[in-house]
Design a protein around this motif. Structure first.
Motif, PDB file in Angstrom:
ATOM      1  N   TYR A  76       0.816  -1.208   0.000  1.00 23.17           N
ATOM      2  CA  TYR A  76       0.000   0.000   0.000  1.00 23.17           C
ATOM      3  C   TYR A  76       0.851   1.261   0.000  1.00 23.17           C
ATOM      4  O   TYR A  76       1.948   1.289   0.566  1.00 23.17           O
ATOM      5  N   ALA A  77       0.291   2.298  -0.585  1.00 22.23           N
ATOM      6  CA  ALA A  77       0.876   3.623  -0.434  1.00 22.23           C
ATOM      7  C   ALA A  77       0.642   4.091   0.996  1.00 22.23           C
ATOM      8  O   ALA A  77      -0.366   3.756   1.621  1.00 22.23           O
ATOM      9  N   ASP A  78       1.550   4.880   1.508  1.00 29.25           N
ATOM     10  CA  ASP A  78       1.426   5.366   2.887  1.00 29.25           C
ATOM     11  C   ASP A  78       0.134   6.159   3.092  1.00 29.25           C
ATOM     12  O   ASP A  78      -0.440   6.140   4.177  1.00 29.25           O
ATOM     13  N   SER A  79      -0.314   6.826   2.048  1.00 33.32           N
ATOM     14  CA  SER A  79      -1.489   7.699   2.175  1.00 33.32           C
ATOM     15  C   SER A  79      -2.776   6.921   2.446  1.00 33.32           C
ATOM     16  O   SER A  79      -3.761   7.499   2.918  1.00 33.32           O
ATOM     17  N   VAL A  80      -2.779   5.634   2.155  1.00 32.16           N
ATOM     18  CA  VAL A  80      -4.010   4.844   2.336  1.00 32.16           C
ATOM     19  C   VAL A  80      -3.824   3.670   3.296  1.00 32.16           C
ATOM     20  O   VAL A  80      -4.796   2.985   3.613  1.00 32.16           O
ATOM     21  N   LYS A  81      -2.619   3.454   3.744  1.00 31.09           N
ATOM     22  CA  LYS A  81      -2.341   2.315   4.621  1.00 31.09           C
ATOM     23  C   LYS A  81      -3.192   2.406   5.879  1.00 31.09           C
ATOM     24  O   LYS A  81      -3.281   3.461   6.510  1.00 31.09           O
ATOM     25  N   GLY A  82      -3.838   1.301   6.235  1.00 27.17           N
ATOM     26  CA  GLY A  82      -4.697   1.266   7.403  1.00 27.17           C
ATOM     27  C   GLY A  82      -6.139   1.659   7.111  1.00 27.17           C
ATOM     28  O   GLY A  82      -7.022   1.424   7.952  1.00 27.17           O
ATOM     29  N   ARG A  83      -6.388   2.245   5.953  1.00 25.70           N
ATOM     30  CA  ARG A  83      -7.765   2.631   5.590  1.00 25.70           C
ATOM     31  C   ARG A  83      -8.289   1.819   4.404  1.00 25.70           C
ATOM     32  O   ARG A  83      -9.481   1.523   4.325  1.00 25.70           O
ATOM     33  N   PHE A  84      -7.418   1.488   3.479  1.00 19.60           N
ATOM     34  CA  PHE A  84      -7.805   0.769   2.271  1.00 19.60           C
ATOM     35  C   PHE A  84      -7.294  -0.666   2.341  1.00 19.60           C
ATOM     36  O   PHE A  84      -6.211  -0.924   2.876  1.00 19.60           O
ATOM     37  N   THR A  85      -8.065  -1.580   1.763  1.00 15.13           N
ATOM     38  CA  THR A  85      -7.660  -2.979   1.677  1.00 15.13           C
ATOM     39  C   THR A  85      -7.875  -3.497   0.263  1.00 15.13           C
ATOM     40  O   THR A  85      -8.989  -3.398  -0.266  1.00 15.13           O
ATOM     41  N   VAL A  86      -6.826  -4.034  -0.330  1.00 20.90           N
ATOM     42  CA  VAL A  86      -6.926  -4.623  -1.661  1.00 20.90           C
ATOM     43  C   VAL A  86      -7.068  -6.142  -1.499  1.00 20.90           C
ATOM     44  O   VAL A  86      -6.439  -6.753  -0.625  1.00 20.90           O
ATOM     45  N   SER A  87      -7.920  -6.731  -2.319  1.00 17.63           N
ATOM     46  CA  SER A  87      -8.115  -8.174  -2.287  1.00 17.63           C
ATOM     47  C   SER A  87      -8.508  -8.648  -3.674  1.00 17.63           C
ATOM     48  O   SER A  87      -8.793  -7.837  -4.560  1.00 17.63           O
ATOM     49  N   ARG A  88      -8.514  -9.945  -3.835  1.00 16.66           N
ATOM     50  CA  ARG A  88      -8.901 -10.493  -5.131  1.00 16.66           C
ATOM     51  C   ARG A  88      -9.617 -11.813  -4.938  1.00 16.66           C
ATOM     52  O   ARG A  88      -9.365 -12.538  -3.963  1.00 16.66           O
ATOM     53  N   ASP A  89     -10.510 -12.106  -5.864  1.00 11.28           N
ATOM     54  CA  ASP A  89     -11.202 -13.382  -5.893  1.00 11.28           C
ATOM     55  C   ASP A  89     -10.895 -14.008  -7.244  1.00 11.28           C
ATOM     56  O   ASP A  89     -11.497 -13.618  -8.260  1.00 11.28           O
ATOM     57  N   ASN A  90      -9.958 -14.927  -7.266  1.00  9.91           N
ATOM     58  CA  ASN A  90      -9.532 -15.511  -8.538  1.00  9.91           C
ATOM     59  C   ASN A  90     -10.627 -16.363  -9.180  1.00  9.91           C
ATOM     60  O   ASN A  90     -10.646 -16.530 -10.393  1.00  9.91           O
ATOM     61  N   ALA A  91     -11.534 -16.866  -8.374  1.00  7.40           N
ATOM     62  CA  ALA A  91     -12.645 -17.641  -8.930  1.00  7.40           C
ATOM     63  C   ALA A  91     -13.631 -16.750  -9.673  1.00  7.40           C
ATOM     64  O   ALA A  91     -14.327 -17.207 -10.590  1.00  7.40           O
ATOM     65  N   LYS A  92     -13.678 -15.479  -9.278  1.00  8.37           N
ATOM     66  CA  LYS A  92     -14.602 -14.534  -9.910  1.00  8.37           C
ATOM     67  C   LYS A  92     -13.892 -13.575 -10.866  1.00  8.37           C
ATOM     68  O   LYS A  92     -14.526 -12.661 -11.410  1.00  8.37           O
ATOM     69  N   ASN A  93     -12.583 -13.747 -11.035  1.00  7.50           N
ATOM     70  CA  ASN A  93     -11.803 -12.865 -11.916  1.00  7.50           C
ATOM     71  C   ASN A  93     -11.984 -11.394 -11.553  1.00  7.50           C
ATOM     72  O   ASN A  93     -12.114 -10.528 -12.438  1.00  7.50           O
TER      73      ASN A  93
END
Length: 126
Positions: free
Chosen positions: A60-77
């Motif tokens: 994460y960029a420092d500006s969003v760390k702790g507020r934003f979460t990135v995730s992925r669902d490979n089954a749903k592309n």
């Protein structure tokens, strides 16, 4: 043909949450490294978050760390960006990006991502 389509943007108030999605088609999603960038009016496009094909060790960029979460669902592309505690300075067009080149680690450099979505607008009012 690879296609990335973002959705989920909108107008919210400071402190609210939003979840962005990026649907990927045209290539094996589970083999990609993915990232989110954003571009505010009159500013350069900036890195927000990146995630490897497996979803391990997101970055994460420092500006969003702790507020934003990135995730992925490979089954749903699909790639996601959960944004909490939004601030007016988060106002921007948000883009997802993909690369199928196997680098030694996930990258924050926009030049290393080969495919981009059209963007989705996020506006945070104070």
């Amino acid at each position: 043909q690879v296609r990335l389509v973002e959705s989920g943007g909108g107008l919210v108030q400071a402190g609210d949450s939003l979840r962005l999605s990026c649907a990927v088609s045209g290539r094996t999603f589970s083999a990609s490294a993915m990232a989110w960038f954003r571009q505010a009016l009159g500013k350069e496009r900036e890195f927000i978050a990146a995630i490897s094909w497996s979803g391990d060790s997101p970055y994460y960029a420092d500006s969003v760390k702790g507020r934003f979460t990135v995730s992925r669902d490979n089954a749903k592309n699909t790639l996601y960006l959960q944004m909490n505690s939004l601030k007016p300075e988060d106002t921007a067009v948000y883009y997802c990006a993909a690369t199928w080149t196997q680098y030694s680690s996930i990258s924050s450099s926009r030049t290393l991502y080969d495919y981009w979505g059209q963007g989705t607008q996020v506006t945070v009012s104070s």
